[in-house]
Structures are given as C-alpha cells and as structure tokens.
Design an enzyme around this catalytic site. Structure first.
Site, PDB file in Angstrom:
ATOM      1  N   LYS A   4       2.443 -15.309   2.477  1.00 43.24           N
ATOM      2  CA  LYS A   4       2.699 -15.941   1.344  1.00 43.24           C
ATOM      3  C   LYS A   4       4.371 -16.334   1.159  1.00 43.24           C
ATOM      4  O   LYS A   4       5.039 -15.773   0.364  1.00 43.24           O
ATOM      5  CB  LYS A   4       2.168 -15.081   0.182  1.00 43.24           C
ATOM      6  CG  LYS A   4       2.200 -15.673  -1.099  1.00 43.24           C
ATOM      7  CD  LYS A   4       1.109 -16.721  -1.447  1.00 43.24           C
ATOM      8  CE  LYS A   4       1.276 -17.369  -2.738  1.00 43.24           C
ATOM      9  NZ  LYS A   4       0.378 -18.662  -2.722  1.00 43.24           N
TER      10      LYS A   4
ATOM     11  N   TYR B 216       0.898  -1.222  -0.034  1.00 42.63           N
ATOM     12  CA  TYR B 216      -0.081   0.084   0.106  1.00 42.63           C
ATOM     13  C   TYR B 216       0.916   1.253   0.200  1.00 42.63           C
ATOM     14  O   TYR B 216       0.348   2.254  -0.581  1.00 42.63           O
ATOM     15  CB  TYR B 216      -1.037   0.061   1.389  1.00 42.63           C
ATOM     16  CG  TYR B 216      -2.482  -0.551   0.894  1.00 42.63           C
ATOM     17  CD1 TYR B 216      -2.362  -1.856   0.845  1.00 42.63           C
ATOM     18  CD2 TYR B 216      -3.347   0.256   1.223  1.00 42.63           C
ATOM     19  CE1 TYR B 216      -3.686  -2.455   0.560  1.00 42.63           C
ATOM     20  CE2 TYR B 216      -4.852  -0.284   1.018  1.00 42.63           C
ATOM     21  CZ  TYR B 216      -4.783  -1.612   0.783  1.00 42.63           C
ATOM     22  OH  TYR B 216      -6.074  -2.175   0.639  1.00 42.63           O
TER      23      TYR B 216
ATOM     24  N   ASP C 126      -3.662 -18.086   0.266  1.00 43.40           N
ATOM     25  CA  ASP C 126      -4.705 -18.588  -0.417  1.00 43.40           C
ATOM     26  C   ASP C 126      -5.551 -19.891   0.257  1.00 43.40           C
ATOM     27  O   ASP C 126      -6.890 -19.822   0.128  1.00 43.40           O
ATOM     28  CB  ASP C 126      -4.083 -19.317  -1.454  1.00 43.40           C
ATOM     29  CG  ASP C 126      -2.854 -19.927  -1.449  1.00 43.40           C
ATOM     30  OD1 ASP C 126      -2.178 -20.096  -0.312  1.00 43.40           O
ATOM     31  OD2 ASP C 126      -2.421 -20.812  -2.536  1.00 43.40           O
TER      32      ASP C 126
ATOM     33  N   ASP D 127      -6.666  -6.557   3.732  1.00 40.30           N
ATOM     34  CA  ASP D 127      -7.771  -5.768   3.060  1.00 40.30           C
ATOM     35  C   ASP D 127      -8.856  -6.787   2.423  1.00 40.30           C
ATOM     36  O   ASP D 127      -9.918  -6.741   2.632  1.00 40.30           O
ATOM     37  CB  ASP D 127      -7.249  -4.839   1.972  1.00 40.30           C
ATOM     38  CG  ASP D 127      -8.329  -4.305   1.247  1.00 40.30           C
ATOM     39  OD1 ASP D 127      -9.217  -3.645   1.882  1.00 40.30           O
ATOM     40  OD2 ASP D 127      -8.215  -4.329  -0.033  1.00 40.30           O
TER      41      ASP D 127
ATOM     42  N   ASP E 173     -12.712  -8.395   4.088  1.00 40.95           N
ATOM     43  CA  ASP E 173     -14.055  -8.307   3.266  1.00 40.95           C
ATOM     44  C   ASP E 173     -14.847  -9.633   3.290  1.00 40.95           C
ATOM     45  O   ASP E 173     -16.145  -9.859   3.579  1.00 40.95           O
ATOM     46  CB  ASP E 173     -13.835  -7.627   2.007  1.00 40.95           C
ATOM     47  CG  ASP E 173     -14.150  -6.147   1.804  1.00 40.95           C
ATOM     48  OD1 ASP E 173     -13.767  -5.486   2.906  1.00 40.95           O
ATOM     49  OD2 ASP E 173     -14.508  -5.822   0.717  1.00 40.95           O
TER      50      ASP E 173
HETATM   51  C1  IPM Z   1     -10.621  -0.554   3.672  1.00 37.35           C
HETATM   52  C2  IPM Z   1     -10.666   0.092   2.208  1.00 37.35           C
HETATM   53  C3  IPM Z   1      -9.626   0.818   1.992  1.00 37.35           C
HETATM   54  C4  IPM Z   1      -8.353   0.032   2.042  1.00 37.35           C
HETATM   55  C5  IPM Z   1      -9.619   1.763   0.801  1.00 37.35           C
HETATM   56  C6  IPM Z   1     -10.860   2.623   0.781  1.00 37.35           C
HETATM   57  C7  IPM Z   1      -8.292   2.492   0.517  1.00 37.35           C
HETATM   58  O1  IPM Z   1     -10.767  -1.104   1.338  1.00 37.35           O
HETATM   59  O2  IPM Z   1     -10.384   0.032   4.647  1.00 37.35           O
HETATM   60  O3  IPM Z   1     -10.538  -1.890   3.702  1.00 37.35           O
HETATM   61  O4  IPM Z   1      -8.171  -0.665   0.883  1.00 37.35           O
HETATM   62  O5  IPM Z   1      -7.822  -0.179   2.953  1.00 37.35           O
HETATM   63 MG    MG Z   2     -10.905  -2.815   1.812  1.00 34.64          MG
END
Ligand code: IPM
Ligand code: MG
Length: 359
Positions: free
Chosen positions: A190, A135, A222, A246, A250
C-alpha cells in the site's frame, strides 16, 4: 525426527488425530510428543501457551498444529486468549516465512464461489511475512489521544513497521520459491499511502536485482483483493506482509472452494517449521466427527518435505489424498451430488488405506 503435536481446540483434536494416523503408517521413525495449546491449555494450565508447550515446540524439528480458538474465550483479556498461542509460537520460534498454497483441486472446481473457468487449475502460492508488521509492532495500546480533533478522548493504536532485514529475508524466500514454480512474484503493498509499504516496495525491488530470472510486479492491496476474484489465475507467487497476507490468504483459500483442503507451513531460518491447516478451529462442528482432516494431513506432508527432508513420503501422502478424492470420498464441506459423504475418521482411514496400497 522429533515432532511436537499440538492439537489445540475445536476440531483441532479430531483432524490432528487423523494426520498422526497417516504419519504412523509411513515406515519412518518419529518421536511424537503431544501437548496442550490454546483454549485447551488455558483450561489445564491457565495459559494458552504454557512454558512446557513452548519448550517442546522449540526442541522439536517440527510442530504439527491443529487449530485454536473458541467463542467462549472472547471475553478473556487479550494475553490469555487462544490466538496468543499461535502468535507466541510464531514469535518465539521466529517463524517468519508463511507458505499458504491456494490450489483448486480438479474434482472440487464446482465448490468454488467463482465460475469454474476462473478457478479451474488455480495454483497460487501465498507467501506471507509472519513475525512483523502491525501484528507485533510496538508501541500499541490505549491512551488519551495526544492531538488532533479528538485530543483528550480515549483512543487505541497499533504500530505498523518493518525493518530492512525483515523485508530482505522474506523477499529472498519469495523469489526462491518463485524460481521453483512459475517464476513470477506479485509483491502486494500500500505504497501509495503507507510509509512502511513504500519501504517494503523499495527493499523488494533491490532484492529482486539478485533474481533476474524471476519476474516481479508490484500491486496495491486493494487491487490485489479485486484481482483475486476477477482473474485469480494471473498470480503465481503472491507475496506480502503480515496484515495483508492474513486477509488475502483467506480470500484466496475460499475461492478454491476447498478451505478444508489447504495446508500451510511457517518456517524459520533454521528450517524448523510449524504446520497447520489454513482453516480455524470451527467450534460449531467440533466433536461431531464431520470435519475435513485433509488440510491437516497435507500439512503433515509439507512438514515431511520442508522440515524433515522426506520429500518422497510427502509425495506419497499427496498422491494418496488425490486418489481418495478421485474415489469420490468427500467430507461435508466439499460434498456435492454424486459423491460419497464420509466423516473425519473415514476420510483419514481412506488415506491410510491408499498409502498401504501404494507399498
Ligand atoms: C491466521 C489466523 C491468525 C492470524 C489468528 C488466529 C491470530 O487468522 O493464521 O491467519 O491472524 O494470523
Ligand atoms: Mg487469518
């Protein structure tokens, strides 16, 4: 106690308003100051993270953040896109430790995309390193490929990197958090392919020597993605770097069936923190009054606990949220047959009513 309130874009303004409402009935004295961030700040000041907003955040004990982003900014140059606001806040405030709980609430078990028996009682804490990795690694950019089969062709590149102290400090956070829960850390890497993550694995193993009471396992990313949908309850603290975190956070959030319910905290070494829902700005439903404010309300609870030393008040909010769910109140994202559909404001009002009834 000074709180910087940064609602941002999309549903951000609606959900943060409900969290502020909840904070205001707690009989605690806060100084709340609001500022624009993300697309809203770009419109007003020409930058997603104006100097004044950054300064406010730096001077506050905690930041209550809504969400940023809208498709209409997709064609802006990268430095002006709303996402840069959250990345800039993480970087400038050194918010390296990101806590993302993935909890499956009893009443929402059936909202998961997985079979109820796989997710019932699920309680994972994802700890994501937040200020390093690909990042923020330099150099990055576009150039003409210096070598290889495609030498001379245009290419883009980023740099994945972690320094030893960066890994050490987040590893301590993970082991200490595990100590307060199931005493198990799964470090996701990884290492079979990437030098950065072989190093990650080595350093995490070294730090683990200081935590003999905590179990450590290493898992490739993975496989971790697979295990999350196969047997998510095997995880206690799922610990990883910025990029993998990240993606996996999710995935984990979605399988709880309650992404509208999940708070998050991003902390620095001084205990200052930024608190935001795990979901985004949802421009498709912005302004309609239907967004679920509970993730933001629960983020405010995390803020009270981690940055403001008010764990009793935090618990009161969490109890109030559980009882509105038990009452059967649901926003559209978690609605199911037999429950009562409510809007953003009604949900916030219901939490406030429960809080008042407690005292
Ligand atoms: C998160 C989001 C952010 C990230 C974006 C909005 C930059 O997806 O907080 O997970 O990638 O960290
Ligand atoms: Mg995110």
């Amino acid at each position: 106690m000074k709180i910087a309130v940064l609602p941002g874009d999309g549903i951000g303004t609606e959900i943060v308003a409900e969290a502020v409402k909840v904070l205001s009935v707690l009989d605690l004295s806060f100084e709340l100051e609001e500022a624009k961030v993300g697309g809203a700040a770009y419109e007003a000041h020409g930058h997603p993270l104006p100097e004044s907003t950054l300064k406010l955040a730096q001077q506050a004990d905690a930041v209550l953040f809504g969400a940023v982003g809208d498709w209409k900014y997709d064609n802006l140059e990268r430095a002006l896109r709303p996402e840069q606001a959250i990345l800039g806040l993480r970087k400038h405030l050194e918010l390296f430790a990101n806590f993302r709980p993935a909890i499956c609430y009893e009443q929402l078990t059936h909202a998961s995309s997985l079979k109820p028996e796989l997710v019932a009682g699920l309680d994972i804490l994802i700890i994501r390193e937040l200020t390093g990795d690909i990042y923020f690694g330099q150099p990055r950019g576009r150039r003409s490929a210096p070598d290889g089969v495609f030498a001379g062709q245009p290419e883009a590149f980023d740099t994945m990197r972690y320094s030893r102290p960066e890994i050490e400090r987040i590893a301590h956070v993970a082991f200490q958090a595990a100590r307060k829960r199931g005493k198990k850390v799964t470090s996701v890497d990884k290492a079979n392919v990437l030098e950065t993550f072989q190093f990650w694995k080595d350093v995490v193993t070294e730090v683990h020597a200081e935590y003999p009471d905590v179990e450590l396992e290493h898992m490739y990313v993975d496989n971790a993605a697979m295990q999350l949908v196969k047997a998510p309850k095997r995880f206690d603290v799922l610990f990883t770097g910025n990029m993998f975190g990240d993606i996996l956070s999710d995935e984990a959030a979605m399988l709880t069936g309650s992404i509208g319910m999940l708070p998050s905290a991003s902390l620095n070494a001084r205990g200052q923190g930024l608190y935001e829902p795990s979901h985004g700005s949802a421009p498709d439903i912005a302004g309609k009054g239907v967004a679920n404010p509970l993730a933001t309300i629960l983020s405010a609870a995390m803020m009270l606990r981690y940055s403001l030393n008010q764990s009793e008040a935090a618990l009161r909010i969490e109890t109030a949220v559980k009882s509105v769910l038990a009452q059967g109140l649901r926003t559209a994202d978690i609605y199911s047959d037999g429950t009562t559909r409510v809007g953003t404001k009604e949900m916030g009002d219901a939490v406030v009513a429960r809080l008042k009834a407690q005292s």
